[in-house]
Write an enzyme that holds these catalytic residues in place. Structure first.
Site, PDB file in Angstrom:
ATOM      1  N   CYS A  26       1.034  -1.423   0.042  1.00 28.75           N
ATOM      2  CA  CYS A  26       0.219   0.280  -0.062  1.00 28.75           C
ATOM      3  C   CYS A  26       0.907   0.916  -0.384  1.00 28.75           C
ATOM      4  CB  CYS A  26      -0.785  -0.502   0.859  1.00 28.75           C
ATOM      5  SG  CYS A  26      -1.804   1.269   1.811  1.00 28.75           S
ATOM      6  N   GLY A  27       0.679   1.574  -1.000  1.00 25.35           N
ATOM      7  CA  GLY A  27       1.330   3.455  -1.281  1.00 25.35           C
ATOM      8  C   GLY A  27       1.598   4.324   0.290  1.00 25.35           C
TER       9      GLY A  27
END
Length: 113
Positions: free
Chosen positions: A10-11
């Site tokens: 997840c960024g």
């Protein structure tokens, strides 16, 4: 010590981890998809966040839509769903002592630190 419940894919979670690393404060990383919280741990997290279990759910995930959306679920049933499908847990979660936040947007993490 700071704890971050982190998903490396997840960024926003990666951004949150970077902010914590830059803070210089001691921290630990919990990769919650691998090290899934127990019901007791999840209850503590939810209490520290001061949220209802439903507020911790990523409601746009296919698993939620296909299996739970539109159903009347108790808080306990929602927590069971989060444990069974940890990808449904909103991220990143940052905890220090008795306070916690969901680090979205990342400005919340900056304020928290």
């Amino acid at each position: 010590m700071i704890t971050i419940y982190h998903n490396p894919r997840c960024g926003k979670s990666r951004e949150g981890l970077a902010l914590i690393q830059q803070s210089g404060k001691p921290f630990e990383v919990v990769k919650y998809l691998e090290d899934v919280p127990t019901l007791e741990e999840l209850t503590l997290i939810i209490n520290k966040l001061k949220l209802k279990p439903l507020e911790l759910v990523r409601q746009k995930e296919a698993i939620w839509i296909e299996n739970y959306k539109g159903k009347t679920l108790t808080d306990f049933e929602i927590m069971e769903a989060l444990i069974a499908h940890p990808v449904l847990i909103e991220r990143p979660i940052i905890i220090e002592g008795n306070k916690a936040i969901i680090g979205r947007p990342t400005t919340k993490i900056i304020e928290f630190l």
